[in-house]
Design an enzyme around this catalytic site. Structure first.
Site, PDB file in Angstrom:
ATOM      1  N   SER A  76       0.858  -1.201   0.000  1.00 17.83           N
ATOM      2  CA  SER A  76       0.000   0.000   0.000  1.00 17.83           C
ATOM      3  C   SER A  76       0.880   1.232   0.000  1.00 17.83           C
ATOM      4  CB  SER A  76      -0.860  -0.001   1.269  1.00 17.83           C
ATOM      5  OG  SER A  76      -1.518   1.235   1.406  1.00 17.83           O
ATOM      6  N   TYR A 114      -1.523  -1.654  10.551  1.00 15.38           N
ATOM      7  CA  TYR A 114      -1.705  -1.873   9.105  1.00 15.38           C
ATOM      8  C   TYR A 114      -0.502  -1.344   8.325  1.00 15.38           C
ATOM      9  CZ  TYR A 114      -3.704  -1.541   4.409  1.00 15.38           C
ATOM     10  OH  TYR A 114      -3.919  -1.656   3.056  1.00 15.38           O
TER      11      TYR A 114
HETATM   12  N1  NAP Z   1      -8.730  -0.641  -1.018  1.00 18.26           N
HETATM   13  C1  NAP Z   1      -7.735   0.197  -0.917  1.00 18.26           C
HETATM   14  O1  NAP Z   1      -7.912   1.413  -0.971  1.00 18.26           O
HETATM   15  C2  NAP Z   1      -6.324  -0.333  -0.779  1.00 18.26           C
HETATM   16  C3  NAP Z   1      -5.281   0.597  -0.799  1.00 18.26           C
HETATM   17  C4  NAP Z   1      -3.974   0.141  -0.677  1.00 18.26           C
HETATM   18  C5  NAP Z   1      -3.734  -1.204  -0.530  1.00 18.26           C
HETATM   19  N2  NAP Z   1      -4.772  -2.085  -0.501  1.00 18.26           N
HETATM   20  C6  NAP Z   1      -4.462  -3.497  -0.351  1.00 18.26           C
HETATM   21  O2  NAP Z   1      -5.041  -4.211  -1.408  1.00 18.26           O
HETATM   22  C7  NAP Z   1      -5.467  -5.500  -0.940  1.00 18.26           C
HETATM   23  C8  NAP Z   1      -6.944  -5.683  -1.241  1.00 18.26           C
HETATM   24  O3  NAP Z   1      -7.674  -4.621  -0.686  1.00 18.26           O
HETATM   25  P1  NAP Z   1      -9.282  -4.671  -0.644  1.00 18.26           P
HETATM   26  O4  NAP Z   1      -9.765  -3.337  -0.227  1.00 18.26           O
HETATM   27  O5  NAP Z   1      -9.766  -5.281  -1.880  1.00 18.26           O
HETATM   28  O6  NAP Z   1      -9.439  -5.711   0.578  1.00 18.26           O
HETATM   29  P2  NAP Z   1     -10.731  -6.326   1.298  1.00 18.26           P
HETATM   30  O7  NAP Z   1     -11.959  -5.916   0.548  1.00 18.26           O
HETATM   31  O8  NAP Z   1     -10.623  -6.018   2.734  1.00 18.26           O
HETATM   32  O9  NAP Z   1     -10.556  -7.894   1.048  1.00 18.26           O
HETATM   33  C9  NAP Z   1      -9.713  -8.642   1.867  1.00 18.26           C
HETATM   34  C10 NAP Z   1      -9.734 -10.066   1.386  1.00 18.26           C
HETATM   35  O10 NAP Z   1      -8.912 -10.861   2.270  1.00 18.26           O
HETATM   36  C11 NAP Z   1      -9.656 -12.021   2.679  1.00 18.26           C
HETATM   37  N3  NAP Z   1      -9.138 -12.452   3.983  1.00 18.26           N
HETATM   38  C12 NAP Z   1      -9.230 -11.817   5.177  1.00 18.26           C
HETATM   39  N4  NAP Z   1      -8.623 -12.541   6.139  1.00 18.26           N
HETATM   40  C13 NAP Z   1      -8.131 -13.655   5.530  1.00 18.26           C
HETATM   41  C14 NAP Z   1      -7.404 -14.781   5.987  1.00 18.26           C
HETATM   42  N5  NAP Z   1      -7.054 -14.934   7.285  1.00 18.26           N
HETATM   43  N6  NAP Z   1      -7.057 -15.753   5.085  1.00 18.26           N
HETATM   44  C15 NAP Z   1      -7.406 -15.630   3.774  1.00 18.26           C
HETATM   45  N7  NAP Z   1      -8.095 -14.582   3.283  1.00 18.26           N
HETATM   46  C16 NAP Z   1      -8.456 -13.602   4.155  1.00 18.26           C
HETATM   47  C17 NAP Z   1     -11.096 -11.539   2.687  1.00 18.26           C
HETATM   48  O11 NAP Z   1     -12.035 -12.614   2.587  1.00 18.26           O
HETATM   49  P3  NAP Z   1     -12.741 -13.279   3.888  1.00 18.26           P
HETATM   50  O12 NAP Z   1     -13.133 -12.154   4.808  1.00 18.26           O
HETATM   51  O13 NAP Z   1     -13.900 -14.038   3.350  1.00 18.26           O
HETATM   52  O14 NAP Z   1     -11.730 -14.181   4.498  1.00 18.26           O
HETATM   53  C18 NAP Z   1     -11.117 -10.709   1.408  1.00 18.26           C
HETATM   54  O15 NAP Z   1     -11.249 -11.554   0.293  1.00 18.26           O
HETATM   55  C19 NAP Z   1      -5.138  -5.550   0.543  1.00 18.26           C
HETATM   56  O16 NAP Z   1      -3.901  -6.201   0.740  1.00 18.26           O
HETATM   57  C20 NAP Z   1      -5.035  -4.096   0.919  1.00 18.26           C
HETATM   58  O17 NAP Z   1      -4.191  -3.902   2.030  1.00 18.26           O
HETATM   59  C21 NAP Z   1      -6.065  -1.680  -0.617  1.00 18.26           C
END
Ligand code: NAP
Length: 248
Positions: free
Chosen positions: A141, A155
């Site tokens: 991130s 985080y």
């Molecule tokens: N969205 C943003 O603005 C942003 C910005 C910078 C970086 N990122 C990074 O991009 C990535 C995706 O972001 P997002 O917003 O799409 O995330 P998200 O919507 O929070 O999705 C997280 C995913 O991880 C899974 N998960 C959670 N705990 C888990 C575990 N113990 N084992 C396996 N799977 C698990 C969740 O499914 P379940 O709950 O069903 O397990 C879900 O599929 C992340 O790494 C985040 O840090 C996001």
């Protein structure tokens, strides 16, 4: 179909950015394993969408912080060519008064230990099976470089640790064609963010982005595809954040 014959796993591929990465890998011809821990219906919906569009995919439920389950998972998926470490603990922030050591450990367990366990299992398999041209992509991130608010310290630290994993696996995998890279998204309005941020908070965050808008998940997936297809980039970081931060 540049990725036909390749098998990929996307951790946390059941929603948000991971979902789009899974779909884009499948469009390029890869067979995709969609992983998550808690909501199998979401993962199945992604798999159904991929299959309806002529791709190959399946669901694997596994908590990536559980070492024995991760070993079983990777043993059941031989051979794997592409690993995208995308899962993160949700909720990803906590109020300072509840941000105790236990919270810090929970975040590290999923975001860092989970990515480490998956990378290690993937690395061992690639070496053992003498696979050529394998790929690890770590989703970090912009927050891995910026100072954290009190609610986000665990985080941000966990995302900074992804760079260490990338460098280690790039270094140790190079002799057998394994590349490892980090993709660092800025703000992406995934369903998670839409649920957790008020309209006003989202507007305040958007106002900090020089390009004036959040990224789409497709733009993040593009960066993932680039390092998956290009076998000569390794140990690198791709910052994809609308100019929020000009990284090193
Ligand atoms: N969205 C943003 O603005 C942003 C910005 C910078 C970086 N990122 C990074 O991009 C990535 C995706 O972001 P997002 O917003 O799409 O995330 P998200 O919507 O929070 O999705 C997280 C995913 O991880 C899974 N998960 C959670 N705990 C888990 C575990 N113990 N084992 C396996 N799977 C698990 C969740 O499914 P379940 O709950 O069903 O397990 C879900 O599929 C992340 O790494 C985040 O840090 C996001």
């Amino acid at each position: 179909m540049p990725l036909s014959g390749k098998r990929a796993i996307v951790t946390g591929g059941s929603q948000g950015i991971g979902r789009v990465i899974a779909i884009q890998l499948a469009k390029q011809g890869a067979e995709v394993i969609v992983n998550c821990a808690h909501n199998p219906k979401n993962a199945q919906a992604v798999v159904d969408e991929i299959i309806q569009n002529g791709g190959k995919a399946s669901v694997k439920i596994c908590d990536i912080s559980d070492e024995s389950k991760v070993k079983q998972l990777f043993d059941s998926l031989k051979p794997l060519h592409i690993l995208v470490n995308n899962a993160r603990l949700d909720p990803y922030f906590r109020k300072p008064e509840t941000s105790d050591g236990d919270w810090f450990s929970q975040v590290m367990d999923v975001n860092v230990k989970g990515a480490y366990l998956c990378s290690l299992a993937f690395f061992d398999q690639a070496k053992q099976l003498k696979l050529k041209d394998t790929r690890i992509v770590n989703i970090a991130s912009v927050r891995s470089f910026t100072p954290a608010e009190m609610t986000m310290i665990a985080y941000n630290v966990s995302k900074l640790a992804m760079h260490g994993l990338t460098r280690a696996f790039a270094h140790n995998g190079a002799s057998f064609g394994l590349t490892a890279n980090t993709v660092c998204p800025g703000m992406v309005m995934t369903e998670n963010l839409t649920r957790r941020l008020t309209l006003e908070q989202a507007k305040n965050e958007e106002a900090k982005i020089p390009l004036g808008r959040p990224a789409t998940s497709e733009e993040i997936a593009d960066a993932v595809l680039f390092v998956v297809k290009n076998g000569y980039v390794t140990g690198e970081t791709i910052n994809i954040n609308g100019g929020m931060y000009y990284g090193p």
